[in-house]
Design an enzyme around this catalytic site. Sequence first.
Site, PDB file in Angstrom:
ATOM      1  N   ASP A  12      48.365  59.924  35.390  1.00  0.00           N
ATOM      2  CA  ASP A  12      46.970  59.752  34.960  1.00  0.00           C
ATOM      3  C   ASP A  12      46.799  59.961  33.451  1.00  0.00           C
ATOM      4  O   ASP A  12      45.695  59.789  32.923  1.00  0.00           O
ATOM      5  CB  ASP A  12      46.048  60.711  35.733  1.00  0.00           C
ATOM      6  N   ARG A  17      49.466  51.351  46.704  1.00  0.00           N
ATOM      7  CA  ARG A  17      48.766  52.529  47.226  1.00  0.00           C
ATOM      8  C   ARG A  17      48.586  52.513  48.757  1.00  0.00           C
ATOM      9  O   ARG A  17      47.452  52.544  49.264  1.00  0.00           O
ATOM     10  CB  ARG A  17      47.416  52.715  46.525  1.00  0.00           C
ATOM     11  N   LYS A  67      37.584  65.998  38.836  1.00  0.00           N
ATOM     12  CA  LYS A  67      37.212  64.976  39.828  1.00  0.00           C
ATOM     13  C   LYS A  67      38.147  65.036  41.032  1.00  0.00           C
ATOM     14  O   LYS A  67      37.714  65.022  42.184  1.00  0.00           O
ATOM     15  CB  LYS A  67      37.293  63.585  39.169  1.00  0.00           C
ATOM     16  N   ASN A  68      39.442  65.122  40.740  1.00  0.00           N
ATOM     17  CA  ASN A  68      40.409  65.040  41.834  1.00  0.00           C
ATOM     18  C   ASN A  68      40.504  66.336  42.637  1.00  0.00           C
ATOM     19  O   ASN A  68      41.176  66.393  43.663  1.00  0.00           O
ATOM     20  CB  ASN A  68      41.777  64.612  41.290  1.00  0.00           C
ATOM     21  N   CYS A  72      41.116  52.485  42.194  1.00  0.00           N
ATOM     22  CA  CYS A  72      41.640  51.796  41.006  1.00  0.00           C
ATOM     23  C   CYS A  72      42.752  50.837  41.393  1.00  0.00           C
ATOM     24  O   CYS A  72      43.604  51.161  42.228  1.00  0.00           O
ATOM     25  CB  CYS A  72      42.191  52.817  40.004  1.00  0.00           C
ATOM     26  N   ARG A 117      33.782  56.454  35.875  1.00  0.00           N
ATOM     27  CA  ARG A 117      34.103  57.054  37.188  1.00  0.00           C
ATOM     28  C   ARG A 117      34.755  58.418  37.043  1.00  0.00           C
ATOM     29  O   ARG A 117      34.789  59.194  37.995  1.00  0.00           O
ATOM     30  CB  ARG A 117      35.071  56.145  37.955  1.00  0.00           C
TER      31      ARG A 117
HETATM   32  C1  EPZ Z   1      45.931  61.043  43.515  1.00  0.00           C
HETATM   33  O1  EPZ Z   1      45.949  59.759  44.131  1.00  0.00           O
HETATM   34  C2  EPZ Z   1      44.916  60.934  42.401  1.00  0.00           C
HETATM   35  N1  EPZ Z   1      43.631  60.626  42.973  1.00  0.00           N
HETATM   36  C3  EPZ Z   1      45.346  59.869  41.414  1.00  0.00           C
HETATM   37  O2  EPZ Z   1      44.431  59.870  40.328  1.00  0.00           O
HETATM   38  C4  EPZ Z   1      46.733  60.217  40.879  1.00  0.00           C
HETATM   39  O3  EPZ Z   1      47.190  59.153  40.073  1.00  0.00           O
HETATM   40  C5  EPZ Z   1      47.714  60.436  42.027  1.00  0.00           C
HETATM   41  O4  EPZ Z   1      47.189  61.395  42.971  1.00  0.00           O
HETATM   42  C6  EPZ Z   1      49.079  60.907  41.572  1.00  0.00           C
HETATM   43  O5  EPZ Z   1      48.965  62.066  40.812  1.00  0.00           O
HETATM   44  C7  EPZ Z   1      42.898  61.596  43.510  1.00  0.00           C
HETATM   45  O6  EPZ Z   1      43.276  62.759  43.545  1.00  0.00           O
HETATM   46  C8  EPZ Z   1      41.550  61.234  44.004  1.00  0.00           C
HETATM   47  P1  EPZ Z   1      49.483  59.849  45.899  1.00  0.00           P
HETATM   48  P2  EPZ Z   1      46.670  59.548  45.534  1.00  0.00           P
HETATM   49  O7  EPZ Z   1      49.207  59.756  47.321  1.00  0.00           O
HETATM   50  O8  EPZ Z   1      46.422  60.712  46.395  1.00  0.00           O
HETATM   51  C9  EPZ Z   1      52.633  56.462  47.135  1.00  0.00           C
HETATM   52  C10 EPZ Z   1      42.982  58.934  38.730  1.00  0.00           C
HETATM   53  O9  EPZ Z   1      43.171  58.175  37.747  1.00  0.00           O
HETATM   54  N2  EPZ Z   1      52.122  56.664  48.497  1.00  0.00           N
HETATM   55  O10 EPZ Z   1      50.102  61.109  45.372  1.00  0.00           O
HETATM   56  O11 EPZ Z   1      46.289  58.209  46.013  1.00  0.00           O
HETATM   57  C11 EPZ Z   1      51.601  55.761  46.257  1.00  0.00           C
HETATM   58  O12 EPZ Z   1      51.643  54.374  46.418  1.00  0.00           O
HETATM   59  C12 EPZ Z   1      43.665  58.678  40.061  1.00  0.00           C
HETATM   60  O13 EPZ Z   1      42.225  59.926  38.688  1.00  0.00           O
HETATM   61  C13 EPZ Z   1      52.723  56.002  49.551  1.00  0.00           C
HETATM   62  O14 EPZ Z   1      53.691  55.268  49.379  1.00  0.00           O
HETATM   63  O15 EPZ Z   1      48.185  59.538  45.048  1.00  0.00           O
HETATM   64  C14 EPZ Z   1      51.982  56.211  44.872  1.00  0.00           C
HETATM   65  O16 EPZ Z   1      53.056  55.431  44.426  1.00  0.00           O
HETATM   66  C15 EPZ Z   1      44.378  57.373  40.107  1.00  0.00           C
HETATM   67  N3  EPZ Z   1      52.202  56.187  50.804  1.00  0.00           N
HETATM   68  C16 EPZ Z   1      52.502  57.622  45.117  1.00  0.00           C
HETATM   69  O17 EPZ Z   1      52.809  57.710  46.501  1.00  0.00           O
HETATM   70  C17 EPZ Z   1      51.149  57.010  51.037  1.00  0.00           C
HETATM   71  O18 EPZ Z   1      50.744  57.139  52.197  1.00  0.00           O
HETATM   72  C18 EPZ Z   1      51.519  58.723  44.725  1.00  0.00           C
HETATM   73  O19 EPZ Z   1      50.362  58.608  45.492  1.00  0.00           O
HETATM   74  C19 EPZ Z   1      50.555  57.671  49.953  1.00  0.00           C
HETATM   75  C20 EPZ Z   1      51.046  57.484  48.683  1.00  0.00           C
END
Ligand code: EPZ
Length: 418
Positions: A305, A121, A22-23, A116, A397
């Site tokens: 995850d 986020r 998915k991701n 989610c 999802r």
């Molecule tokens: C991706 O989310 C995945 N989603 C998530 O999977 C996964 O948990 C996550 O990466 C971490 O591996 C998809 O790929 C669609 P991040 P993403 O930006 O891109 C902080 C699932 O269950 N952050 O790496 O949103 C954020 O708050 C989902 O399949 C900022 O502070 O994750 C978090 O603490 C849930 N500012 C951390 O970084 C930003 O601008 C990681 O977020 C962006 C992120």
Amino acid sequence: MKKFLINGGNTLSGQIEIESSKNSLLPILAGTILTEDKCIIHNLPNFLDIQNMIKILNHTGLNCITEDKTLTVDGSNANCSELGLELTSPLRSSIYAMGAYLGRFKKAKISYPGGCDIGLRPIDLHLRGLKDLGAKIIEQHGNIYCDGSKMKGGKVFLDFPSVGATVNIMLAGVLTEGVTTIFNCAKEPEIVDLQNFLNSMGAKVKGAGSSTIIIKGVNKLHGVEWTPISDRIVAGTYMIACAMCGGKISLDNCIYEHNQYLINLLSRVGCNISHKNKNITIESTRRPKCIQKIETMPYPAFATDLQPQFMALQCISTGNSIIVENLYETRYKHVPELIKMGANIIVKNQTAFVSGVERLYGAEVRASDLRAGAGLVLAGLCAKGYTTINSIEHILRGYENLDTKLQSIGADIKLIDE
Ligand code: EPZ
């Protein structure tokens, strides 16, 4: 309202085919916005998030046709670079339209993404990265207005290796003049898949999988035929199910390297795991041993995850363990539900202290998000008696035919649609 009804206690045995990631698919689908040509994507799983992303492509003016598991996207009439809340709120990845719109149309107006409910986020790293490339961005009245007419390649330093920010900068950067370098980027396999996809369209991206990605902007991208990588989180979920329920299962269409961290943990809890080509076989013959401490971290370390699923396993292991959730502030909503099933867990801030119990017991619980729900399914599969899991829309999802796949390996699980 859909729910799962699980009669726990069966050991698992048999073979399952793992679906596409998915991701990986979500950024790839957004990437199809970047070309006027046709893109053909194979092995498309029937996830709600994917359907929602296809709605975004249709809204953008791309013509999407799904036949069996193949999606054909024709971008010749794409003309819209605006996305409202109705389309952005169902999924976090709607924010990928921002990078893709900037790449193709040099402008975007987009509402904030949903997804989610597992923490704050923010998208500050996405926005700062795009500003570093010269995009003018104004946040007003719940919308993000982006003007990319003066964008040029540049250096982006991410404070954290955010998957989403890396994706957005890649999507915008491939069609931006000059060289864009992303330092401290995400190293996830899904980022490598996106790089390979974009390069097959004629982009010039290198470094994905390491902490620096270098993009040389090109003028145009062409169509491509693509099969995404398989879903490592789905594969990991089934492996943990086997570790908890006992038995032997074989997973087809897996990439062993993507699950190495989890496989190491599962070996330590007492499972036998082997792999050959794209198949992983896991066998579990006794109650899992505890792992003293695990912490969620960006890839290649332990994936957030898989945290709820692994916590379910720790709940029935033979000792005490500590889990630290470093990525999301509120990704412990499965804890009260696991406690209803007899688990012994205390949470203090981002740390969960789990004392293993010999047995969980069926109960009525609620899936608060996708992976929390997956963790509850695993708990239900090994619990004594009946477990009802409500709000399983979240689970659907990101897991294709979870009930029928689990049934095929011996689980007693039914999807009830009321
Ligand atoms: C991706 O989310 C995945 N989603 C998530 O999977 C996964 O948990 C996550 O990466 C971490 O591996 C998809 O790929 C669609 P991040 P993403 O930006 O891109 C902080 C699932 O269950 N952050 O790496 O949103 C954020 O708050 C989902 O399949 C900022 O502070 O994750 C978090 O603490 C849930 N500012 C951390 O970084 C930003 O601008 C990681 O977020 C962006 C992120």
